[in-house]
Design a protein around this motif. Structure first.
Motif, mmCIF file in Angstrom:
data_model
loop_
_atom_site.group_PDB
_atom_site.id
_atom_site.type_symbol
_atom_site.label_atom_id
_atom_site.label_comp_id
_atom_site.label_asym_id
_atom_site.label_seq_id
_atom_site.Cartn_x
_atom_site.Cartn_y
_atom_site.Cartn_z
ATOM 1 N N ALA A 314 6.347 33.624 11.273
ATOM 2 C CA ALA A 314 6.168 33.097 10.131
ATOM 3 C C ALA A 314 5.462 31.476 9.946
ATOM 4 N N PRO A 315 5.778 30.484 10.697
ATOM 5 C CA PRO A 315 5.314 29.329 10.429
ATOM 6 C C PRO A 315 3.586 29.425 10.297
ATOM 7 N N ASN A 316 3.132 30.284 11.226
ATOM 8 C CA ASN A 316 1.529 30.525 11.257
ATOM 9 C C ASN A 316 1.168 31.577 10.721
ATOM 10 N N TRP A 317 1.585 32.021 9.766
ATOM 11 C CA TRP A 317 1.587 33.481 9.030
ATOM 12 C C TRP A 317 -0.036 33.507 8.686
ATOM 13 N N ARG A 318 -0.741 32.616 8.068
ATOM 14 C CA ARG A 318 -2.177 32.681 7.666
ATOM 15 C C ARG A 318 -3.045 33.006 8.892
#
Length: 521
Positions: A314-318
């Motif tokens: 989730a923290p690096n979703w992009r």
């Protein structure tokens, strides 16, 4: 009344709610039903799953009651969201089921149109669709506020307030502007009638997921949206691609990718679980209130993997957005594309193109303005004719004339509570198999009706195009049509209008000549 912890989780902006979809089947004690309870017990013991959702007669086939399963699952210690559709029940039975759910303190329900019935005992079941989802939500809101009604003796009665937490569905995955806009217009009505959370249909286009969140925020709707996350195997993908599961969108490019993944030793299991985990991640990153996880044959271990891996990613979703670039060919998007992120800007796309005006629609508009508008040239004479023909020698000839005209122009089924004026003079009772009076269901594809693909255009695609030709398409957003009053059925719709009995007449204040209201006016 027991606390509704699932409602608290969904509405808490700091929580990311996870639900697991369980799909019942036909029979009372078959393996499928036992798996429902086994999986519900595993979910109840888990600290990762907040609730389970239970589908109702999925695919339009008979199955063990979702309402019953919701009551039994709650006894296991986990809260359910019961899918509550309008396809198999009339309004009285809808009310009865709601009372039963309230009695058992099952509060969370997802109100939907429902798949068109295709299965049944010795033949297809008769579709009901007595209420559409907006009307069902209106009923639920009235129940929550303490429904008032008249008993058989004419006395006013108020019921005790109920505690339902109703949600609604919407599809952002539509290819045509007309299809997409009627989805969003209907969503507005659902929220106004009491929907307190939203779950979208199935799709795999990240930009469309982003569009829905942006659209909700743009309209200042303080309603949580839970993302729909289906762990997609090749077989289900092929069925969705062919529109055999209406409303669920799998493009040709995605299907080709699934086919390649299927060649792996695990039949593509790891690839589809990773895809689901990345969807979980971008849903959380975009601002969804949670994830609704489903999948044919999906076990608890698979659900747990999606959650744990999704949280990790989730923290690096992009970084994963480019893996969900599955647009429909020439598909409509409400917002302009952000080329840098692959998502949307906050700038709405231009919708300036106008459909051509239909000659038949133009003629009907002229006739309506002359005959049916209170300031129309022939309104007074028409009202007088309707009044004189009531219960007299002219009644049957008048009815016959009207029946011929309305059958030829609109295939009238004589519901008696006409919605033609609300829908660009197209009839939802004869030309929509689900009799939707406030917007399209989610099952259309490329503008075609879910029930009659490649044969019949979705009624609301036609209505939108007719209205947009006159820059009046927002009537579909702003006008709410109540349920049919079946006491009026097979009475003359014209007489019901001119004598002040149907919903349109009541809304604009038409009264019968000679009535007390008319004399006062």
């Amino acid at each position: 009344m027991a606390e509704n912890s699932l409602e608290e989780s969904i509405t808490d902006k700091d929580d990311f709610t996870v639900t697991w979809e369980l799909i019942p089947g036909r029979g009372a004690r078959e393996t499928n039903q036992e798996e429902i309870f086994t999986n519900a017990e595993k979910a109840a013991e888990s600290d990762k799953v907040d609730g389970v959702t239970i589908t109702e007669n999925p695919g339009g086939n008979p199955a063990i009651s979702a309402e019953y399963l919701g009551m039994k699952v709650q006894e296991l210690g986990i809260e359910p969201i019961v899918h509550f559709t309008c396809k198999d029940k009339n309004r009285n039975q809808i009310e009865s089921f709601l009372y039963s759910l309230e009695r058992e303190e099952v509060s969370n329900i997802l109100v939907m149109t429902g798949d068109y019935p295709v299965g049944g005992y010795k033949g297809a079941s008769k579709p009901v669709y007595d209420l559409d989802p907006t009307q069902a939500l209106d009923l639920i809101t009235d129940l929550n506020e303490g429904l008032e009604y008249k008993d058989p003796f004419g006395r006013s009665v108020s019921l005790k307030e109920t505690n339902f937490f109703p949600g609604a569905a919407v599809s952002p995955f539509k290819r045509l502007e007309s299809e997409q806009m009627v989805q969003y217009y209907k969503l507005k009505k659902k929220i106004e009638k009491g929907a307190q959370f939203i779950i979208p249909q199935l799709g795999y286009d990240a930009r469309k997921f982003h569009e829905l969140i942006q659209f909700v925020e743009m309209n200042d709707w303080d309603v949580p949206v839970i993302g729909n996350l289906f762990v997609l195997p090749y077989g289900a993908g092929r069925a969705m691609n062919a529109n055999r599961i209406p409303g669920c969108v799998v493009t040709d490019d995605l299907l080709e990718q699934l086919k390649k993944e299927k060649e792996a030793e695990d039949n593509g299991k790891q690839a589809r679980l990773m895809r689901a985990a990345k969807m979980y991640a971008f849903m959380k990153g975009m601002g969804y209130a949670g994830a609704h996880i489903g999948g044919h044959g999906l076990d608890y271990e698979g659900v747990e993997f999606v959650i744990e891996k999704g949280e990790e990613l989730a923290p690096n979703w992009r970084d994963y957005i480019h893996e969900f670039d599955f647009p429909m060919e020439d598909g409509f998007y409400y917002f302009e594309k952000d080329e840098e992120t692959g998502l949307n800007t906050d700038q709405p796309a231009q919708r300036k193109s106008k459909p051509s005006k239909e000659t038949a629609h133009q003629l009907i508009r002229v006739g309506h303005n002359l005959l049916f508008e209170p300031d129309g040239l022939f309104f007074g004479p028409m009202q007088s004719i309707c009044n004189v023909s009531e219960d007299g020698l002219l009644e049957e000839p008048f009815n016959f004339m009207e029946r011929v005209i309305k059958t030829i122009t609109n295939e009238c089924e004589e519901c008696g509570d006409c919605a033609l004026v609300d829908l660009a003079y197209l009839c939802p009772m004869s030309q929509c198999p689900k009799n939707q009076r406030n917007g399209a269901c989610g099952g259309s594809k490329d503008g075609w009706c879910e029930v009659y693909p490649e044969e019949q255009k979705c009624l609301y695609v036609r209505v939108y195009d007719r209205l947009k030709a006159y820059e009046e398409e927002e009537k579909l957003r702003d006008n709410w049509v109540p349920p049919v009053d079946w006491d009026l059925t097979h009475n003359s719709p014209w007489r019901n209008y001119f004598l002040g009995r149907d919903h349109t007449a009541k809304e604009i204040g038409i009264t019968s000549p000679g009535s007390e209201e008319s004399k006062k006016a």
